[in-house]
Design a protein around this motif. Structure first.
Motif, short mmCIF file in Angstrom:
data_model
loop_
_atom_site.label_atom_id
_atom_site.label_comp_id
_atom_site.label_asym_id
_atom_site.label_seq_id
_atom_site.Cartn_x
_atom_site.Cartn_y
_atom_site.Cartn_z
N VAL A 257 0.84 -1.20 0.00
CA VAL A 257 0.00 0.00 0.00
C VAL A 257 0.87 1.25 0.00
CG1 VAL A 257 -1.75 1.33 1.25
CG2 VAL A 257 -1.93 -1.17 1.14
N ILE A 258 1.90 1.29 0.86
CA ILE A 258 2.78 2.45 0.94
C ILE A 258 3.41 2.75 -0.42
CG2 ILE A 258 4.96 3.32 1.90
CD1 ILE A 258 4.30 1.70 4.46
N LEU A 259 3.99 1.72 -1.03
CA LEU A 259 4.67 1.92 -2.31
C LEU A 259 3.67 2.16 -3.44
CD1 LEU A 259 7.56 -0.73 -2.14
CD2 LEU A 259 7.58 1.68 -1.48
N GLY A 260 2.54 1.46 -3.39
CA GLY A 260 1.52 1.65 -4.44
C GLY A 260 1.00 3.07 -4.48
N ARG A 261 0.70 3.61 -3.32
CA ARG A 261 0.23 5.01 -3.25
C ARG A 261 1.29 5.97 -3.79
NH1 ARG A 261 -2.01 4.83 3.01
NH2 ARG A 261 -4.21 4.40 2.56
N LYS A 265 1.16 8.37 -7.19
CA LYS A 265 1.35 9.83 -7.17
C LYS A 265 2.39 10.28 -8.20
CE LYS A 265 0.40 10.63 -2.24
NZ LYS A 265 1.04 10.98 -0.94
N LYS A 266 3.44 9.46 -8.35
CA LYS A 266 4.53 9.84 -9.26
C LYS A 266 4.31 9.35 -10.68
CE LYS A 266 8.71 9.85 -7.53
NZ LYS A 266 10.00 9.46 -6.92
N GLY A 267 3.17 8.72 -10.94
CA GLY A 267 2.87 8.23 -12.28
C GLY A 267 3.68 7.00 -12.68
N LEU A 268 4.14 6.25 -11.69
CA LEU A 268 4.98 5.08 -11.96
C LEU A 268 4.24 3.76 -11.87
CD1 LEU A 268 8.12 6.14 -9.86
CD2 LEU A 268 7.84 6.30 -12.35
N LEU A 269 3.00 3.78 -11.37
CA LEU A 269 2.27 2.53 -11.14
C LEU A 269 1.64 2.06 -12.44
CD1 LEU A 269 1.66 0.58 -8.80
CD2 LEU A 269 -0.52 1.75 -8.52
N LYS A 270 2.42 1.30 -13.21
CA LYS A 270 2.00 0.87 -14.54
C LYS A 270 0.69 0.10 -14.47
CE LYS A 270 3.74 -1.58 -18.60
NZ LYS A 270 4.81 -2.48 -19.09
N ASN A 271 -0.22 0.45 -15.38
CA ASN A 271 -1.55 -0.18 -15.46
C ASN A 271 -2.34 -0.04 -14.16
OD1 ASN A 271 -1.23 -0.88 -18.10
ND2 ASN A 271 -0.71 -3.00 -17.71
N ASN A 272 -1.82 0.83 -13.26
CA ASN A 272 -2.54 1.12 -12.02
C ASN A 272 -2.93 -0.16 -11.28
OD1 ASN A 272 -3.32 3.34 -10.47
ND2 ASN A 272 -5.46 3.11 -11.03
N THR A 277 -1.35 -12.03 -3.23
CA THR A 277 -1.62 -13.47 -3.29
C THR A 277 -2.97 -13.76 -2.62
OG1 THR A 277 -0.69 -14.14 -1.15
CG2 THR A 277 0.85 -13.88 -2.99
N VAL A 278 -3.34 -15.02 -2.64
CA VAL A 278 -4.57 -15.43 -1.98
C VAL A 278 -4.52 -15.15 -0.48
CG1 VAL A 278 -5.17 -17.18 -3.69
CG2 VAL A 278 -3.71 -17.80 -1.76
N MET A 279 -3.30 -14.96 0.05
CA MET A 279 -3.14 -14.71 1.49
C MET A 279 -3.24 -13.23 1.84
SD MET A 279 -2.71 -17.76 2.63
CE MET A 279 -2.03 -17.63 4.29
N THR A 280 -3.19 -12.35 0.87
CA THR A 280 -3.25 -10.91 1.16
C THR A 280 -4.56 -10.58 1.86
OG1 THR A 280 -1.92 -10.44 -0.82
CG2 THR A 280 -3.13 -8.60 0.16
N ASN A 281 -4.46 -9.82 2.94
CA ASN A 281 -5.63 -9.49 3.74
C ASN A 281 -6.68 -8.77 2.89
OD1 ASN A 281 -7.28 -7.85 5.87
ND2 ASN A 281 -6.08 -9.30 7.06
N LEU A 282 -7.93 -9.18 3.07
CA LEU A 282 -9.03 -8.62 2.30
C LEU A 282 -9.16 -7.11 2.50
CD1 LEU A 282 -11.36 -9.32 0.38
CD2 LEU A 282 -12.79 -9.75 2.39
N ILE A 287 -8.84 -1.37 0.59
CA ILE A 287 -8.19 -0.06 0.66
C ILE A 287 -7.68 0.37 -0.71
CG2 ILE A 287 -6.14 1.16 1.53
CD1 ILE A 287 -6.52 -0.47 4.16
N LEU A 288 -6.98 -0.54 -1.38
CA LEU A 288 -6.42 -0.21 -2.70
C LEU A 288 -7.53 0.12 -3.70
CD1 LEU A 288 -3.60 -2.91 -2.91
CD2 LEU A 288 -3.30 -0.45 -2.62
N LYS A 289 -8.57 -0.69 -3.70
CA LYS A 289 -9.68 -0.45 -4.64
C LYS A 289 -10.37 0.88 -4.36
CE LYS A 289 -10.72 -5.21 -6.00
NZ LYS A 289 -11.71 -6.33 -5.96
N SER A 290 -10.47 1.25 -3.07
CA SER A 290 -11.11 2.52 -2.72
C SER A 290 -10.29 3.71 -3.20
CB SER A 290 -11.32 2.62 -1.20
OG SER A 290 -10.09 2.79 -0.52
N GLU A 291 -8.98 3.48 -3.42
CA GLU A 291 -8.11 4.54 -3.90
C GLU A 291 -7.84 4.44 -5.40
OE1 GLU A 291 -4.64 4.93 -1.44
OE2 GLU A 291 -5.78 4.73 0.41
N GLY A 292 -8.64 3.61 -6.06
CA GLY A 292 -8.55 3.51 -7.51
C GLY A 292 -7.41 2.68 -8.04
N ILE A 293 -6.91 1.77 -7.21
CA ILE A 293 -5.82 0.88 -7.63
C ILE A 293 -6.36 -0.53 -7.80
CG2 ILE A 293 -3.60 -0.14 -6.97
CD1 ILE A 293 -3.02 2.44 -5.39
#
Length: 435
Positions: A257-261, A265-272, A277-282, A287-293
């Motif tokens: 989340v820290i790096l994605g945000r 901001k810097k326009g580096l997140l290719k394809n947004n 993984t399946v283990m990533t907390n829901l 949070i990412l989807k709410s921020e458009g990622i």
């Protein structure tokens, strides 16, 4: 179907499952596979068995007429990166069992571009191991030794992250593993004040009650040393778990989340897009989807995260364990690069780590391991029915059951909105499996 190679190379109990004989055969096979394209670089972690397996591996390679360069103790991601930047090697190997206990060891193999070999290539190596490879009595490879090659990695990383860290105190837990030299040296070049513990190349103590699998250690050390951030690696340095200045543990989910945000901001997140993984907390996905990622899930294992990243055109992905892949810098998980990437965010945004993780709450999630004799038990229909009954009890949440690719255990993850309920369900599944 692979018999020797698992989710992260060949791995098992050293001298019992991963023997010098097996290492020799792997060496012969990869020496044959990469013959004629340059020497093979070998690195290793600090385990007592690493030298034994490295000697056997190197012997096998040179018997197949391919040269070897021994780089001695260095992180797994250093070997991957050196293959990419030096360009004179045909492949690379690392003798390591990563975060596993000291009695384990293994062999990871990378191609000339620093990528871990595909499942298909590992199956082909196993086929070669069973075949009669013709060897020459006169065309024998040579072994070269380069104790300074890890400094190319340190200098390269320091150059990629030209940060002034003179105002930062950094606590380190190096797991008595392969980052004992590279991480402190890099941070010193960036003028940071460091407070290292578990910083000896100690094969008796690698990963023992320390490192990224014991995050409370770095949490306490960060607070006690008055540091601004704590950095905790695993034995081979491809993972990192952080602690903020208050002692809050910052894992791979938080780091994505820290790096994605910041990248967005810097326009580096290719394809947004970010891949977990399946283990990533829901909650992280929400949070990412709410921020458009966009968020995509892959099976557990960094090679599968990378496959999904390449398929989705993403440059950032990773695992809760702190195995983060940042394709702007490397093609494999690199704990040092990940830590420096977070430090770069702190410096550029002028925020402490505690502010960067503010509001990143989780759904309660319980992870337990069940020791089993036969990992195929999870395919038993009675067990599947039992899990379905547990899912009905859970109501809101998820249950993930998977076999470890590196240990004789079944990993159980239960996630939901009631911590008491998920803990009870996780323990009941564990008891079922261990009967």
């Amino acid at each position: 179907m692979r018999k020797i190679f698992g989710t992260d190379g060949a791995r098992g109990i050293a001298n019992i499952e991963i023997t010098p004989e097996i290492s020799l055969r792997i060496g012969v096979a990869i020496g044959k596979l990469f013959y004629g394209n340059g020497p093979i670089l070998i690195g290793e972690d600090t385990r007592l068995s690493s030298e034994m397996l490295r000697l056997a591996l190197a012997t096998g390679i040179i018997s197949a007429s391919t040269d070897v360069t021994i780089g001695f103790i260095m992180p797994t991601p250093a070997v991957s990166l050196l293959l990419r930047i030096m360009k004179n090697f045909s492949a690379g190997c690392v003798v390591s069992a990563s975060h596993n206990p000291i009695e384990f060891n293994g062999i990871k193999i990378f191609d000339k571009n620093g990528f871990k070999l595909s499942d298909e290539n590992e199956e082909y190596i196993e086929e070669l191991m069973e075949s009669n490879i013709e060897r020459s009595p006169v065309n024998i490879g040579r072994v070269f030794y380069d104790e300074n090659i890890r400094d190319f990695y340190v200098d390269y990383i320091a150059g990629r992250f030209p940060l002034n860290l003179s105002n930062l105190k950094i606590a380190l837990d190096l797991a008595n593993g392969s980052t004992y030299y590279t991480t402190p040296q890099t941070l010193k070049k960036l003028t940071a004040q460091i407070f290292p513990i578990n910083d000896k190349p100690d094969g008796h103590r690698i990963n023992v009650e320390c490192g990224s699998t014991h995050p409370k250690v770095i949490s306490r050390h960060t607070v006690n040393s008055g540091a601004h951030i704590g950095i905790s690696h695993d034995g081979d340095g491809d993972r990192v778990i952080l602690s903020d200045e208050t002692g809050r543990i910052v894992d791979g989910d938080d780091i994505m989340v820290i790096l994605g945000r910041h990248f967005k901001k810097k326009g580096l997140l290719k394809n947004n897009t970010i891949v977990g993984t399946v283990m990533t907390n829901l909650a992280i996905e929400n949070i990412l989807k709410s921020e458009g990622i966009n968020f995509k899930r892959a099976p557990v294992g960094d090679r599968y995260v990378l496959q999904e990243m390449l398929k989705s055109g993403a440059i950032l992905g990773g695992e809760q364990s702190g195995h983060i892949i940042n394709l702007l810098e490397s093609v494999t998980g690199d704990g040092l690069i990940t830590a420096l990437s977070v430090l770069e965010v702190m410096v550029e945004e002028q925020k402490p780590l505690s502010k960067l993780v503010e509001g990143l709450e989780r759904f309660p999630q319980i992870l337990v391991n069940a020791k089993v004799k036969d990992k195929d038990v999870i395919n038993d229909e009675k067990f599947k029915q039992f899990v379905r009954e547990m899912e009905k009890e859970l109501k809101t949440g998820r249950i993930i059951i998977r076999s470890s690719g590196t240990e004789p255990v079944i990993r159980i993850m239960v996630e939901g909105d009631n911590e008491i309920k998920i803990r009870d369900i996780a323990n009941r599944i564990k008891e079922y499996l261990e009967v």
